[in-house]
Write a protein that holds these residues in place. Structure first.
Motif, PDB file in Angstrom:
ATOM      1  N   GLY A 179      -1.205   3.344  -5.479  1.00  0.00           N
ATOM      2  CA  GLY A 179      -2.626   3.106  -5.605  1.00  0.00           C
ATOM      3  C   GLY A 179      -2.803   1.624  -5.870  1.00  0.00           C
ATOM      4  O   GLY A 179      -1.848   0.925  -6.212  1.00  0.00           O
ATOM      5  N   ILE A 180      -4.023   1.124  -5.682  1.00  0.00           N
ATOM      6  CA  ILE A 180      -4.273  -0.296  -5.917  1.00  0.00           C
ATOM      7  C   ILE A 180      -5.472  -0.472  -6.824  1.00  0.00           C
ATOM      8  O   ILE A 180      -6.348   0.384  -6.894  1.00  0.00           O
ATOM      9  CB  ILE A 180      -4.505  -1.075  -4.602  1.00  0.00           C
ATOM     10  N   ALA A 181      -5.472  -1.576  -7.530  1.00  0.00           N
ATOM     11  CA  ALA A 181      -6.604  -1.976  -8.356  1.00  0.00           C
ATOM     12  C   ALA A 181      -6.764  -3.480  -8.255  1.00  0.00           C
ATOM     13  O   ALA A 181      -5.776  -4.218  -8.261  1.00  0.00           O
ATOM     14  CB  ALA A 181      -6.371  -1.573  -9.813  1.00  0.00           C
ATOM     15  N   VAL A 182      -8.007  -3.903  -8.122  1.00  0.00           N
ATOM     16  CA  VAL A 182      -8.292  -5.334  -8.119  1.00  0.00           C
ATOM     17  C   VAL A 182      -8.396  -5.775  -9.573  1.00  0.00           C
ATOM     18  O   VAL A 182      -9.098  -5.171 -10.368  1.00  0.00           O
ATOM     19  CB  VAL A 182      -9.611  -5.625  -7.368  1.00  0.00           C
ATOM     20  N   THR A 183      -7.652  -6.818  -9.922  1.00  0.00           N
ATOM     21  CA  THR A 183      -7.663  -7.354 -11.281  1.00  0.00           C
ATOM     22  C   THR A 183      -8.222  -8.773 -11.237  1.00  0.00           C
ATOM     23  O   THR A 183      -8.336  -9.346 -10.158  1.00  0.00           O
ATOM     24  CB  THR A 183      -6.236  -7.383 -11.877  1.00  0.00           C
ATOM     25  N   PRO A 184      -8.543  -9.346 -12.383  1.00  0.00           N
ATOM     26  CA  PRO A 184      -9.041 -10.723 -12.384  1.00  0.00           C
ATOM     27  C   PRO A 184      -8.067 -11.730 -11.759  1.00  0.00           C
ATOM     28  O   PRO A 184      -8.482 -12.738 -11.202  1.00  0.00           O
ATOM     29  CB  PRO A 184      -9.258 -11.028 -13.863  1.00  0.00           C
ATOM     30  N   SER A 185      -6.781 -11.427 -11.823  1.00  0.00           N
ATOM     31  CA  SER A 185      -5.795 -12.384 -11.308  1.00  0.00           C
ATOM     32  C   SER A 185      -5.211 -12.017  -9.949  1.00  0.00           C
ATOM     33  O   SER A 185      -4.458 -12.799  -9.379  1.00  0.00           O
ATOM     34  CB  SER A 185      -4.665 -12.558 -12.321  1.00  0.00           C
ATOM     35  N   GLY A 186      -5.533 -10.832  -9.428  1.00  0.00           N
ATOM     36  CA  GLY A 186      -4.964 -10.458  -8.134  1.00  0.00           C
ATOM     37  C   GLY A 186      -5.116  -8.983  -7.832  1.00  0.00           C
ATOM     38  O   GLY A 186      -6.141  -8.380  -8.103  1.00  0.00           O
ATOM     39  N   ILE A 187      -4.051  -8.392  -7.303  1.00  0.00           N
ATOM     40  CA  ILE A 187      -4.027  -6.985  -6.917  1.00  0.00           C
ATOM     41  C   ILE A 187      -2.868  -6.308  -7.629  1.00  0.00           C
ATOM     42  O   ILE A 187      -1.740  -6.798  -7.602  1.00  0.00           O
ATOM     43  CB  ILE A 187      -3.830  -6.819  -5.387  1.00  0.00           C
ATOM     44  N   GLU A 188      -3.148  -5.167  -8.253  1.00  0.00           N
ATOM     45  CA  GLU A 188      -2.117  -4.399  -8.934  1.00  0.00           C
ATOM     46  C   GLU A 188      -1.807  -3.144  -8.119  1.00  0.00           C
ATOM     47  O   GLU A 188      -2.714  -2.424  -7.712  1.00  0.00           O
ATOM     48  CB  GLU A 188      -2.593  -3.994 -10.325  1.00  0.00           C
ATOM     49  N   PHE A 189      -0.528  -2.918  -7.869  1.00  0.00           N
ATOM     50  CA  PHE A 189      -0.055  -1.707  -7.211  1.00  0.00           C
ATOM     51  C   PHE A 189       0.505  -0.786  -8.288  1.00  0.00           C
ATOM     52  O   PHE A 189       1.210  -1.241  -9.179  1.00  0.00           O
ATOM     53  CB  PHE A 189       1.068  -2.035  -6.220  1.00  0.00           C
ATOM     54  N   ARG A 190       0.198   0.506  -8.195  1.00  0.00           N
ATOM     55  CA  ARG A 190       0.755   1.489  -9.131  1.00  0.00           C
ATOM     56  C   ARG A 190       1.389   2.599  -8.320  1.00  0.00           C
ATOM     57  O   ARG A 190       0.750   3.227  -7.491  1.00  0.00           O
ATOM     58  CB  ARG A 190      -0.320   2.077 -10.037  1.00  0.00           C
ATOM     59  N   LYS A 191       2.693   2.823  -8.556  1.00  0.00           N
ATOM     60  CA  LYS A 191       3.431   3.855  -7.830  1.00  0.00           C
ATOM     61  C   LYS A 191       2.944   5.232  -8.282  1.00  0.00           C
ATOM     62  O   LYS A 191       2.855   5.516  -9.477  1.00  0.00           O
ATOM     63  CB  LYS A 191       4.926   3.709  -8.100  1.00  0.00           C
ATOM     64  N   LEU A 192       2.609   6.071  -7.321  1.00  0.00           N
ATOM     65  CA  LEU A 192       2.096   7.403  -7.610  1.00  0.00           C
ATOM     66  C   LEU A 192       3.238   8.412  -7.654  1.00  0.00           C
ATOM     67  O   LEU A 192       4.251   8.244  -6.976  1.00  0.00           O
ATOM     68  CB  LEU A 192       1.099   7.814  -6.529  1.00  0.00           C
ATOM     69  N   PRO A 193       3.059   9.477  -8.444  1.00  0.00           N
ATOM     70  CA  PRO A 193       4.069  10.539  -8.456  1.00  0.00           C
ATOM     71  C   PRO A 193       4.195  11.163  -7.060  1.00  0.00           C
ATOM     72  O   PRO A 193       3.231  11.195  -6.294  1.00  0.00           O
ATOM     73  CB  PRO A 193       3.511  11.561  -9.449  1.00  0.00           C
ATOM     74  N   SER A 194       5.365  11.678  -6.749  1.00  0.00           N
ATOM     75  CA  SER A 194       5.602  12.215  -5.409  1.00  0.00           C
ATOM     76  C   SER A 194       4.718  13.415  -5.091  1.00  0.00           C
ATOM     77  O   SER A 194       4.453  13.694  -3.920  1.00  0.00           O
ATOM     78  CB  SER A 194       7.072  12.586  -5.241  1.00  0.00           C
ATOM     79  N   ASP A 195       4.246  14.132  -6.111  1.00  0.00           N
ATOM     80  CA  ASP A 195       3.400  15.305  -5.855  1.00  0.00           C
ATOM     81  C   ASP A 195       1.908  14.960  -5.833  1.00  0.00           C
ATOM     82  O   ASP A 195       1.075  15.821  -5.598  1.00  0.00           O
ATOM     83  CB  ASP A 195       3.665  16.397  -6.889  1.00  0.00           C
ATOM     84  N   GLN A 196       1.565  13.714  -6.050  1.00  0.00           N
ATOM     85  CA  GLN A 196       0.158  13.296  -6.039  1.00  0.00           C
ATOM     86  C   GLN A 196      -0.236  12.843  -4.635  1.00  0.00           C
ATOM     87  O   GLN A 196       0.488  12.097  -3.988  1.00  0.00           O
ATOM     88  CB  GLN A 196      -0.099  12.169  -7.026  1.00  0.00           C
ATOM     89  N   VAL A 197      -1.380  13.307  -4.196  1.00  0.00           N
ATOM     90  CA  VAL A 197      -1.880  12.915  -2.880  1.00  0.00           C
ATOM     91  C   VAL A 197      -2.343  11.473  -2.935  1.00  0.00           C
ATOM     92  O   VAL A 197      -3.059  11.073  -3.863  1.00  0.00           O
ATOM     93  CB  VAL A 197      -3.041  13.841  -2.451  1.00  0.00           C
ATOM     94  N   VAL A 198      -1.939  10.688  -1.962  1.00  0.00           N
ATOM     95  CA  VAL A 198      -2.364   9.292  -1.890  1.00  0.00           C
ATOM     96  C   VAL A 198      -3.785   9.279  -1.365  1.00  0.00           C
ATOM     97  O   VAL A 198      -4.063   9.812  -0.291  1.00  0.00           O
ATOM     98  CB  VAL A 198      -1.432   8.480  -0.978  1.00  0.00           C
ATOM     99  N   PRO A 199      -4.726   8.708  -2.128  1.00  0.00           N
ATOM    100  CA  PRO A 199      -6.134   8.731  -1.705  1.00  0.00           C
ATOM    101  C   PRO A 199      -6.380   7.917  -0.429  1.00  0.00           C
ATOM    102  O   PRO A 199      -5.782   6.876  -0.219  1.00  0.00           O
ATOM    103  CB  PRO A 199      -6.876   8.114  -2.886  1.00  0.00           C
TER     104      PRO A 199
END
Length: 76
Positions: free
Chosen positions: A54-74
């Motif tokens: 998943g991704i999130a826009v932060t004040p300094s850039g872009i944060e990637f967060r690894k999702l669990p294997s059983d979670q659907v990628v939005p």
């Protein structure tokens, strides 16, 4: 000064993440790797989804967060 991140380096970092881990890139790296045109955000989202992140826009850039294997990628 840190040298700019390349796309292969970003791919490698995301592949090494475990579920729940986070990795952030700077705004400058985001713009250089994904561009600043009207499809840059879609390119970023597709790239993240391909690495099960998943991704999130932060004040300094872009944060990637690894999702669990059983979670659907939005999909937006």
């Amino acid at each position: 000064m840190l040298r700019p991140m390349t796309l292969p380096e970003l791919q490698s970092e995301l592949d090494r993440l475990s579920p729940g881990d986070r990795w952030e890139i700077s705004q400058a790296d985001y713009l250089r790797v994904f561009g600043a045109n009207d499809v840059a955000r879609a390119r970023l989202e597709n790239f993240a989804r391909g690495h099960r992140c998943g991704i999130a826009v932060t004040p300094s850039g872009i944060e990637f967060r690894k999702l669990p294997s059983d979670q659907v990628v939005p999909i937006r």
